[in-house]
Design a protein around this motif. Structure first.
Motif, PDB file in Angstrom:
ATOM      1  N   GLU A 182       4.601   4.735   5.690  1.00 48.50           N
ATOM      2  CA  GLU A 182       4.332   5.600   6.776  1.00 48.50           C
ATOM      3  C   GLU A 182       4.452   6.821   6.625  1.00 48.50           C
ATOM      4  O   GLU A 182       3.633   8.037   6.429  1.00 48.50           O
ATOM      5  N   ARG A 183       5.069   7.666   6.002  1.00 49.61           N
ATOM      6  CA  ARG A 183       5.225   9.407   5.884  1.00 49.61           C
ATOM      7  C   ARG A 183       4.604   9.096   4.629  1.00 49.61           C
ATOM      8  O   ARG A 183       3.811  10.385   4.799  1.00 49.61           O
ATOM      9  N   SER A 227      -1.739  -2.322   7.153  1.00 49.45           N
ATOM     10  CA  SER A 227      -0.815  -2.625   6.272  1.00 49.45           C
ATOM     11  C   SER A 227       0.578  -3.047   7.803  1.00 49.45           C
ATOM     12  O   SER A 227       1.606  -2.789   7.932  1.00 49.45           O
ATOM     13  N   ILE A 228       0.419  -1.562   8.319  1.00 51.78           N
ATOM     14  CA  ILE A 228       1.867  -1.064   9.714  1.00 51.78           C
ATOM     15  C   ILE A 228       1.535  -2.042  10.418  1.00 51.78           C
ATOM     16  O   ILE A 228       2.714  -2.083  10.797  1.00 51.78           O
ATOM     17  N   ASP A 240       0.439  -1.412  -0.069  1.00 49.78           N
ATOM     18  CA  ASP A 240       0.348  -0.245   0.159  1.00 49.78           C
ATOM     19  C   ASP A 240       1.163   0.980   0.146  1.00 49.78           C
ATOM     20  O   ASP A 240       1.977   1.221   0.645  1.00 49.78           O
ATOM     21  N   ALA A 241       0.615   2.189  -0.645  1.00 52.62           N
ATOM     22  CA  ALA A 241       1.174   3.050  -1.095  1.00 52.62           C
ATOM     23  C   ALA A 241       2.727   3.353  -1.154  1.00 52.62           C
ATOM     24  O   ALA A 241       3.944   4.207  -1.281  1.00 52.62           O
ATOM     25  N   ARG A 262      -1.601  11.575   3.263  1.00 47.99           N
ATOM     26  CA  ARG A 262      -2.430  11.169   2.840  1.00 47.99           C
ATOM     27  C   ARG A 262      -3.619  11.823   3.983  1.00 47.99           C
ATOM     28  O   ARG A 262      -4.772  12.284   3.293  1.00 47.99           O
ATOM     29  N   LEU A 263      -3.288  11.296   4.735  1.00 53.47           N
ATOM     30  CA  LEU A 263      -4.466  11.973   5.531  1.00 53.47           C
ATOM     31  C   LEU A 263      -4.248  12.751   6.396  1.00 53.47           C
ATOM     32  O   LEU A 263      -5.660  13.545   6.507  1.00 53.47           O
ATOM     33  N   SER A 264      -3.602  13.843   5.635  1.00 54.35           N
ATOM     34  CA  SER A 264      -3.562  15.515   5.837  1.00 54.35           C
ATOM     35  C   SER A 264      -4.025  16.414   4.881  1.00 54.35           C
ATOM     36  O   SER A 264      -4.183  17.542   4.967  1.00 54.35           O
ATOM     37  N   ASP A 265      -4.189  15.654   3.785  1.00 56.38           N
ATOM     38  CA  ASP A 265      -4.298  15.930   2.204  1.00 56.38           C
ATOM     39  C   ASP A 265      -5.478  15.528   1.857  1.00 56.38           C
ATOM     40  O   ASP A 265      -5.300  14.580   1.921  1.00 56.38           O
TER      41      ASP A 265
END
Length: 294
Positions: free
Chosen positions: A164-165, A187-188, A54-55, A170-173
Motif C-alpha cells: 500500500e505504501r 489487489s488491495i 503487484d509492487a 506511485r500515485l503521487s509521483d
C-alpha cells in the motif's frame, strides 16, 4: 509456502544501507557479465521467471539484473494482453515463441503464471482453464528442463502494508504513475484471494526440477541482492577467456575539414541554463577547435 501474515515486514532489522548495497550490486553485476559470456560461449539457454504481488519489486530487480548486460544476449519479455487470435491458441503457445535460443537469457516479467494469478482471481479464465493450466504447467516446465533449458522461478513477496505504501508513492509521483492501474488497486481488496491463488499455484507447480524461490521484498535493495546472488549460485558458470583487445593509435590528420556548423541542425543547449554562469562549455564539449565527429 504461505504468504507472510498481513502487515508483517520482510526486510529484516533495517533497510540495507546504500553504500554496501551499491558495492555488492557492482560485484554481482560483474558476475552477471561472466554468466552472460559463459551462456554465450557454451550455447546455454536460461529462462528466469519473475512473479509476485503487484509492487513487489520485480521490475526493479530486472532493471538491476540487466543494467550491465548485452541486450543481444539478455532479453526481457513482458507480454501484453493476448490478442483475439492468441486467445484461441494453446495457452502456452505465445510464451514458447519467446523462449531462448542457444547463447541467450530470457527474463519473463510475469509469465505463463498469469493464468494462476490475476486471471484466476479476476475471473479472466474459467475454472476448467485454470485446472488445465495446473495439470499442464508441470509437464510444460519438465519438458523445458529436460531439453536443457536452465529454468529459475522467483516469487517476490511483499507485505500488504508495504504494498500500500508503494501504491501511494506511485500515485503521487508523475514518473511512476504509469506503473499503477485500476487493476493493480484491485489487489488491495483481493489480498486474500491472491494469497489463496498463490498457495494453490505453489502446490501444483513447485517442482523438484523447477522449484519456486521466494524473495522477501519489503526491502527492495536486499531483495535485488538476494535474488541475483541466489541465481548466480545455482548456475555452474565459469570464466570465459575473452580475446585481448588493444586500442589502436589514432592516425594523424589528413586534411579533412569539417563542414560549417551552421549547415547542421543542433538540439538547443538546454543544459546551458543549468550551468553556473561564466564557467564556459562543459568538459569534453565539441568546440570549434576540435576535429568533431563530422
Amino acid at each position: 509456502m504461505n504468504e507472510r501474515p498481513r502487515g508483517a515486514g520482510g526486510g529484516g532489522p533495517g533497510r540495507l544501507p546504500r553504500a554496501p548495497y551499491e558495492k555488492e550490486l557492482r560485484r554481482l553485476q560483474i558476475e552477471l557479465v561472466k554468466l552472460q559470456e559463459w551462456v554465450r560461449a557454451e550455447g546455454q539457454r536460461v529462462v528466469v521467471v519473475f512473479e509476485g504481488r503487484d509492487a513487489a519489486g520485480k521490475g526493479g530487480a530486472i532493471k538491476r539484473f540487466t543494467a550491465r548486460l548485452n541486450p543481444r544476449v539478455v532479453r526481457t519479455v513482458a507480454l501484453p494482453v493476448p490478442t483475439d487470435r492468441e486467445r484461441t491458441q494453446w495457452y502456452f503457445q505465445r510464451y514458447v515463441e519467446q523462449l531462448p535460443a542457444a547463447g541467450e537469457i530470457v527474463l519473463f516479467d510475469r509469465s505463463w503464471y498469469n493464468r494462476a494469478g490475476v486471471e484466476r482471481v479476476m475471473g479472466f479464465c474459467t475454472e476448467e482453464e485454470h485446472r488445465r493450466f495446473l495439470r499442464q504447467c508441470p509437464v510444460f516446465e519438465r519438458m523445458l528442463v529436460e531439453d536443457g533449458i536452465l529454468l529459475r522461478k522467483y516469487w517476490f513477496s511483499v507485505s500488504d502494508a508495504e504494498q500500500e505504501r508503494r501504491f501511494r508513492q506511485r500515485l503521487s509521483d508523475p514518473t511512476r504513475r504509469w506503473k499503477i492501474s485500476a487493476m493493480d488497486l484491485e489487489s488491495i481488496t483481493r489480498w486474500e484471494a491472491y494469497s489463496q491463488a498463490k498457495d494453490e499455484m505453489f502446490a501444483g507447480t513447485d517442482l523438484p526440477e523447477a522449484p519456486w524461490y521466494v524473495v522477501e521484498s519489503d526491502d527492495k535493495r536486499a531483495a535485488r541482492i538476494n535474488m541475483i546472488a541466489h541465481l548466480l549460485s545455482t548456475v555452474p558458470y565459469g570464466d570465459v577467456r575473452l580475446p585481448r583487445l588493444r586500442l589502436p593509435p589514432r592516425p594523424a590528420p589528413t586534411g579533412y575539414q569539417r563542414p560549417p556548423r551552421h549547415l547542421q541542425t543542433y538540439v538547443p543547449d538546454h543544459a546551458a541554463s543549468l550551468r553556473a554562469p561564466n564557467h564556459g562549455p562543459a568538459p569534453g564539449a565539441d568546440t570549434a577547435g576540435g576535429r568533431g565527429d563530422g
